[in-house]
Design a protein around this motif. Structure first.
Motif, PDB file in Angstrom:
ATOM      1  N   ALA A 248      -5.001   5.105   4.740  1.00 33.05           N
ATOM      2  CA  ALA A 248      -4.744   3.757   5.232  1.00 33.05           C
ATOM      3  C   ALA A 248      -4.994   2.718   4.138  1.00 33.05           C
ATOM      4  O   ALA A 248      -4.260   1.721   4.029  1.00 33.05           O
ATOM      5  CB  ALA A 248      -5.618   3.468   6.452  1.00 33.05           C
ATOM      6  N   THR A 249      -6.036   2.938   3.324  1.00 30.90           N
ATOM      7  CA  THR A 249      -6.315   1.995   2.242  1.00 30.90           C
ATOM      8  C   THR A 249      -5.182   1.964   1.227  1.00 30.90           C
ATOM      9  O   THR A 249      -4.722   0.892   0.791  1.00 30.90           O
ATOM     10  CB  THR A 249      -7.633   2.358   1.551  1.00 30.90           C
ATOM     11  N   VAL A 250      -4.718   3.145   0.862  1.00 33.16           N
ATOM     12  CA  VAL A 250      -3.609   3.211  -0.097  1.00 33.16           C
ATOM     13  C   VAL A 250      -2.341   2.601   0.492  1.00 33.16           C
ATOM     14  O   VAL A 250      -1.613   1.842  -0.163  1.00 33.16           O
ATOM     15  CB  VAL A 250      -3.374   4.670  -0.533  1.00 33.16           C
ATOM     16  N   GLN A 251      -2.062   2.929   1.751  1.00 32.49           N
ATOM     17  CA  GLN A 251      -0.858   2.393   2.394  1.00 32.49           C
ATOM     18  C   GLN A 251      -0.930   0.880   2.549  1.00 32.49           C
ATOM     19  O   GLN A 251       0.083   0.179   2.395  1.00 32.49           O
ATOM     20  CB  GLN A 251      -0.668   3.055   3.758  1.00 32.49           C
ATOM     21  N   PRO A 263      10.607  -5.431   2.547  1.00 33.76           N
ATOM     22  CA  PRO A 263       9.960  -5.471   3.864  1.00 33.76           C
ATOM     23  C   PRO A 263      10.083  -4.157   4.626  1.00 33.76           C
ATOM     24  O   PRO A 263       9.197  -3.811   5.409  1.00 33.76           O
ATOM     25  CB  PRO A 263      10.692  -6.615   4.582  1.00 33.76           C
ATOM     26  N   VAL A 264      11.178  -3.418   4.416  1.00 30.47           N
ATOM     27  CA  VAL A 264      11.356  -2.152   5.134  1.00 30.47           C
ATOM     28  C   VAL A 264      10.267  -1.157   4.735  1.00 30.47           C
ATOM     29  O   VAL A 264       9.655  -0.491   5.578  1.00 30.47           O
ATOM     30  CB  VAL A 264      12.760  -1.574   4.848  1.00 30.47           C
ATOM     31  N   MET A 270       2.952   0.230   7.179  1.00 28.90           N
ATOM     32  CA  MET A 270       2.116  -0.214   8.285  1.00 28.90           C
ATOM     33  C   MET A 270       2.240   0.726   9.477  1.00 28.90           C
ATOM     34  O   MET A 270       1.260   1.000  10.179  1.00 28.90           O
ATOM     35  CB  MET A 270       2.513  -1.642   8.690  1.00 28.90           C
ATOM     36  N   ARG A 271       3.441   1.238   9.723  1.00 32.09           N
ATOM     37  CA  ARG A 271       3.636   2.180  10.825  1.00 32.09           C
ATOM     38  C   ARG A 271       2.877   3.482  10.560  1.00 32.09           C
ATOM     39  O   ARG A 271       2.297   4.083  11.467  1.00 32.09           O
ATOM     40  CB  ARG A 271       5.125   2.467  11.012  1.00 32.09           C
ATOM     41  N   SER A 272       2.860   3.907   9.304  1.00 34.87           N
ATOM     42  CA  SER A 272       2.103   5.107   8.960  1.00 34.87           C
ATOM     43  C   SER A 272       0.605   4.892   9.161  1.00 34.87           C
ATOM     44  O   SER A 272      -0.107   5.791   9.616  1.00 34.87           O
ATOM     45  CB  SER A 272       2.388   5.509   7.515  1.00 34.87           C
ATOM     46  N   ARG A 315       3.126  10.840   1.733  1.00 35.06           N
ATOM     47  CA  ARG A 315       4.278  10.210   1.068  1.00 35.06           C
ATOM     48  C   ARG A 315       4.316   8.715   1.375  1.00 35.06           C
ATOM     49  O   ARG A 315       4.643   7.900   0.512  1.00 35.06           O
ATOM     50  CB  ARG A 315       5.569  10.880   1.527  1.00 35.06           C
ATOM     51  N   HIS A 316       4.004   8.345   2.624  1.00 33.72           N
ATOM     52  CA  HIS A 316       4.000   6.923   2.976  1.00 33.72           C
ATOM     53  C   HIS A 316       2.935   6.154   2.209  1.00 33.72           C
ATOM     54  O   HIS A 316       3.031   4.933   2.059  1.00 33.72           O
ATOM     55  CB  HIS A 316       3.768   6.757   4.481  1.00 33.72           C
TER      56      HIS A 316
END
Length: 437
Positions: A248-251, A263-264, A270-272, A315-316
């Motif tokens: 989550a931190t990396v994403q 933005p996509v 954010m969804r990940s 990957r995300h």
């Protein structure tokens, strides 16, 4: 002198005397049955009648001590009034597992072993303590009552009787100040009797009411299982929550960098984050329920079937993952599949924490005799995935690799972790398939 009187001044001493008196009073309903021998044999000498009455009374008291509820009540009273630390009695032995049952997995610890049947000597420990309890209660109660009554009646002969001390057919009349001195001595002796009764009960309670050798073994086994369960939960928290927070931190960092330009991609990151944190919350709810000794639901199971989702989350997070899957992974089930997922999760988490942006090579090979797992990632020169000292790496507790080694050891597998060339770190694990459940 003052130091010797300190035990007599403690509140627990007199609460212990109250406990002894309660034991004496509880034996009163048995006295009518104890005098039956005297009624049945009226012509017997008084000494014989008294001995028979005491013997019957002792047998009745011992029979009451054989009841399981009696021991529980005595332990509760000793803890509260004697201030003695005593564990609760171990439950009755449970039926053994049927022969041929499937071995318990490392993820689900085996139930506590049933305590061995108590020996004959252990069965008589509680009746012996109850008999001692009642005897000390009557002895201490009668002695302290007589001493206190003498101390009250003696000063200045206010009761109208003469205070005399009789020894070897000689009587000495006590008057004046000596009556007060003798009254104080009687009160001191009464306090000494109270202290002696409490000390005797407090000394004997752990030895006669405490756990037997079989119960100690059962308590030690239960304590070991509780520690193993807490250790397992710590592994689950480290694997699940640690991985989620890292990803989550990396994403979040990736989303912040590409929010304006792409933005996509930011929405995908954010969804990940949402998906991975939701999965981590399920794990956290289960672990907290177990720690609070609540009836937690079934533990969320993550197996090799969830590996594609795990790789997608990586990957995300912006990492390049190069998986190599071979063999019949669907044949890997149960404990082996769950352990393999957690091992790969920890390896990928370490690669995210300590990697330098190169591709992460993931290899899973299922063979008839074993399952081989490996994670290889690029690191800075002179650093490793477990060091926590690479540029931009995350703080780490250093429990990841030891936890993996313990998990692999429980499954009788082999693990290798260390540098693989000048700028790579490799985690390799081999698990035997014969332990799958």
């Amino acid at each position: 002198m003052i130091k010797g009187l300190r035990p007599l001044l403690r509140g627990s001493t007199y609460s212990g005397v109250l406990f002894a008196y309660c034991g004496a009073l509880a034996s009163l309903p048995l006295l009518p049955f104890a005098i039956l021998p005297a009624l049945a044999w009226p012509s017997a000498p008084f000494g014989v009648q008294a001995a028979l009455c005491l013997l019957v009374w002792a047998v009745l008291v011992g029979a009451v001590g054989l009841l399981r509820t009696t021991r529980r009540a005595l332990i509760a009273g000793a803890r509260r009034l004697l201030k003695v630390s005593l564990p609760d009695p171990v439950a009755a032995p449970r039926p053994a597992s049927p022969a041929g049952a499937a071995p318990t997995s490392a993820a689900q610890p085996s139930p506590a072993p049933a305590p061995a049947a108590p020996s004959r000597a252990d069965r008589w420990r509680t009746p012996a303590w109850l008999l001692l309890h009642v005897t000390l209660g009557w002895t201490g109660g009668l002695a302290s009552t007589v001493l206190v009554a003498a101390a009250v009646a003696m000063p200045e002969n206010w009761t109208g009787t003469d205070a005399k001390l009789t020894l070897l057919d000689r009587s000495i009349r006590v008057t004046g100040v000596w009556s007060w001195v003798l009254a104080a001595v009687c009160l001191l002796l009464a306090a000494v009797v109270c202290g002696a009764v409490t000390s005797a009960l407090r000394w004997s309670a752990p030895r006669l009411l405490g756990p037997s050798s079989a119960e100690r073994l059962a308590l030690a086994a239960e304590r070991e299982l509780r520690l193993a369960e807490r250790n397992r939960l710590a592994h689950e928290l480290h694997d699940s929550i640690g991985h989620t927070l890292t990803a989550a931190t990396v994403q979040a960092a990736v989303a912040g960098e590409v929010l304006a330009a792409d933005p996509v991609a930011a929405r995908a990151a954010m969804r990940s984050i949402e998906e991975s944190t939701r999965a981590a919350l399920e794990d956290l709810d289960y672990v907290l329920g177990v720690l609070r000794e609540e009836k937690a639901g079934t533990a969320p199971t993550r197996t090799l079937a969830d590996l594609p989702e795990l790789l997608d989350r990586i990957r995300h997070a912006g990492a390049l993952v190069e998986p190599e899957l071979s063999g019949e992974l669907t044949q890997v089930q149960g404990t082996l599949s769950r352990a393999a997922y957690r091992i790969l999760q920890e390896g990928l988490t370490n690669a995210l924490r300590h990697g330098t942006g190169g591709p992460i090579e993931v290899r899973v090979a299922a063979a008839p005799d074993g399952l081989e797992l490996s994670v290889v990632n690029r690191t800075a020169v002179g650093t490793g995935a477990g060091s926590g000292r690479s540029p931009g790496s995350f703080p780490t507790s250093g429990h990841g690799l030891p936890g993996l080694a313990e998990r692999v050891r429980l499954l009788h597998g082999e693990i290798e972790a260390g540098p693989d060339g000048p700028q790579h770190w490799r985690l390799a694990v081999r698990l035997p398939v014969r332990l799958s459940a």
